[in-house]
Design an enzyme around this catalytic site. Structure first.
Site, PDB file in Angstrom:
ATOM      1  N   HIS A  17       1.054  -1.343  -0.036  1.00 36.85           N
ATOM      2  CA  HIS A  17       0.006   0.337  -0.173  1.00 36.85           C
ATOM      3  C   HIS A  17       0.711   1.223   0.266  1.00 36.85           C
ATOM      4  O   HIS A  17       1.505   1.638   1.025  1.00 36.85           O
ATOM      5  CB  HIS A  17      -0.398   0.129   1.444  1.00 36.85           C
ATOM      6  CG  HIS A  17      -1.894   1.295   1.809  1.00 36.85           C
ATOM      7  ND1 HIS A  17      -3.409   1.089   2.053  1.00 36.85           N
ATOM      8  CD2 HIS A  17      -1.688   2.407   0.788  1.00 36.85           C
ATOM      9  CE1 HIS A  17      -3.655   2.097   1.674  1.00 36.85           C
ATOM     10  NE2 HIS A  17      -3.191   3.385   1.014  1.00 36.85           N
ATOM     11  N   HIS A 150     -10.151   1.139   2.186  1.00 38.74           N
ATOM     12  CA  HIS A 150     -10.042   2.442   3.051  1.00 38.74           C
ATOM     13  C   HIS A 150     -11.791   2.564   3.695  1.00 38.74           C
ATOM     14  O   HIS A 150     -13.261   2.705   3.880  1.00 38.74           O
ATOM     15  CB  HIS A 150     -10.677   3.749   2.665  1.00 38.74           C
ATOM     16  CG  HIS A 150     -10.236   4.858   3.700  1.00 38.74           C
ATOM     17  ND1 HIS A 150      -8.713   5.683   3.624  1.00 38.74           N
ATOM     18  CD2 HIS A 150     -10.380   5.536   4.098  1.00 38.74           C
ATOM     19  CE1 HIS A 150      -9.040   6.222   4.426  1.00 38.74           C
ATOM     20  NE2 HIS A 150     -10.246   6.355   4.928  1.00 38.74           N
ATOM     21  N   HIS A 188      -5.398  -0.493   6.402  1.00 41.24           N
ATOM     22  CA  HIS A 188      -3.805   0.459   7.447  1.00 41.24           C
ATOM     23  C   HIS A 188      -4.924   0.394   8.964  1.00 41.24           C
ATOM     24  O   HIS A 188      -5.377   1.384   8.868  1.00 41.24           O
ATOM     25  CB  HIS A 188      -3.594   1.909   7.010  1.00 41.24           C
ATOM     26  CG  HIS A 188      -4.814   2.147   5.753  1.00 41.24           C
ATOM     27  ND1 HIS A 188      -6.257   2.525   6.030  1.00 41.24           N
ATOM     28  CD2 HIS A 188      -4.866   3.372   4.998  1.00 41.24           C
ATOM     29  CE1 HIS A 188      -7.166   2.688   5.454  1.00 41.24           C
ATOM     30  NE2 HIS A 188      -6.455   3.599   4.657  1.00 41.24           N
TER      31      HIS A 188
END
Length: 356
Positions: A17, A150, A188
């Site tokens: 990423h 996300h 993340h």
């Protein structure tokens, strides 16, 4: 790993990423990734999002041209190899046929879901996943192409520290219910709830983990004054969430792997009345990861996290080259100046115990 070692040799890692941006910024930051990683998943949220396979092809050529300039200028070895793994930006108007085009291209490896207005350059993101993207999701599930998520719900009525938790309830849970075999990457991951979802989900799933979410908690944002260079999305969370991420990574679970989410913004756009979200961590990424693994007596887990779990999940071969990290005092610069571009690296001014 209790005994101190002077250096470690691991299989060459990959970054699953990273944001390269474009133009001058691309030329400024690509070296930091290439010097450490053999491959990288390239994010598609440019100012003009990469929404088609043809756009990804052109962006890939720009990345390779930038790499060629590094070789021409002897900044890296002419034998050095780096493979950009391209992604497409999912929108309300993405057609199922584009999934087939991407899959057959040989250079597009995933689609990226940005909920509209959730982060940098996400205004073209998805407004209603289940109403507008169901056919695309079906096609992704059918051919086994990953959907990178996300995982934040950008609702002004939801506390920014709770966006990930609400996204899990409202999007991730029904997504897995309706598409039990779709391949998901929880990008993340930043909360205990996110970690728990990845650990407990029964379908094909993984999560990328950034150095900032391993090293810092939300208090760090305000230590000694407001630190705009630690402002990222998803935002840093409370210490209990950082500890949950550490525990998951050091558990040895193959579902967690390296993804820096390195997101460069010039200094003036970070130190601004409306500063941009993103941490530039590519400069020292592997040294930062090694330091946090070392501090937790888990250096023996670093290779799987950085070099094995990612390619295994994506169905790609593990790298055959090796990478060396040295235990040595490493003072991170206060600022990087690359041509006219000024960048503040993650951990600027601090000292860590590993270097590349």
């Amino acid at each position: 790993m209790d005994k101190l070692v002077d250096s470690i040799i691991i299989t060459k890692p990959d970054d699953w990423h990273v944001h390269f941006r474009d133009g001058e910024m691309l030329d400024a930051v690509i070296f930091d990734t290439v010097k450490q990683f053999s491959r990288a998943i390239i994010m598609p949220n440019l100012s003009e999002p990469i929404t088609t396979t043809n756009m990804a092809k052109n962006y890939r050529h720009r990345i390779l041209d930038s790499l060629a300039r590094l070789k021409k200028n002897n900044q890296i070895s002419k034998e050095s190899s780096f493979t950009p793994l391209m992604t497409l930006y999912l929108t309300d108007n993405t057609k199922p046929e584009e999934v087939l085009n991407a899959h057959s291209s040989g250079f597009v490896f995933a689609f990226k879901l940005y909920p509209a207005a959730s982060t940098t350059n996400s205004t073209a993101g998805v407004s209603n996943l289940f109403e507008n993207c169901r056919e695309v999701l079906e096609k992704l599930q059918y051919i086994g192409m990953p959907l990178l998520i996300h995982a934040e719900l950008p609702d002004k009525n939801i506390d920014i520290f709770d966006r990930e938790r609400f996204f899990i309830d409202k999007i991730m849970t029904p997504l897995r219910r309706d598409f039990p075999d779709i391949k998901l990457v929880f990008e993340h991951v930043s909360t205990k709830e996110g970690v728990d979802f990845v650990m407990e989900d029964t379908g094909p799933i993984a999560a990328t983990v950034t150095p900032q979410h391993l090293i810092y908690n939300r208090n760090s944002l305000f230590s000694g004054g407001l630190n705009p260079h630690l402002y990222c999305l998803p935002i840093l969370k409370a210490e209990e969430h950082r500890k949950a991420i550490l525990k998951a990574v050091f558990s040895g679970s193959a579902r967690f792997f390296l993804g820096t989410d390195s997101a460069p913004h010039i200094r003036s756009l970070k130190e601004n009345r409306c500063g941009c979200a993103g941490c530039y961590n590519a400069y020292n990424a592997m040294a930062l990861y090694a330091s946090i693994f070392d501090e937790n007596n888990s250096l023996d887990k670093l290779e799987a996290f950085a070099s094995f779990n990612g390619p295994d999940f994506y169905g790609l071969p593990r790298n055959r080259d090796f990478f060396v990290l040295h235990r040595k005092e490493n003072i991170i610069p206060d600022m990087l100046e690359i041509g006219k571009i000024q960048l503040i690296p993650l951990g600027a001014g601090s000292t860590i115990n590993w270097c590349i």
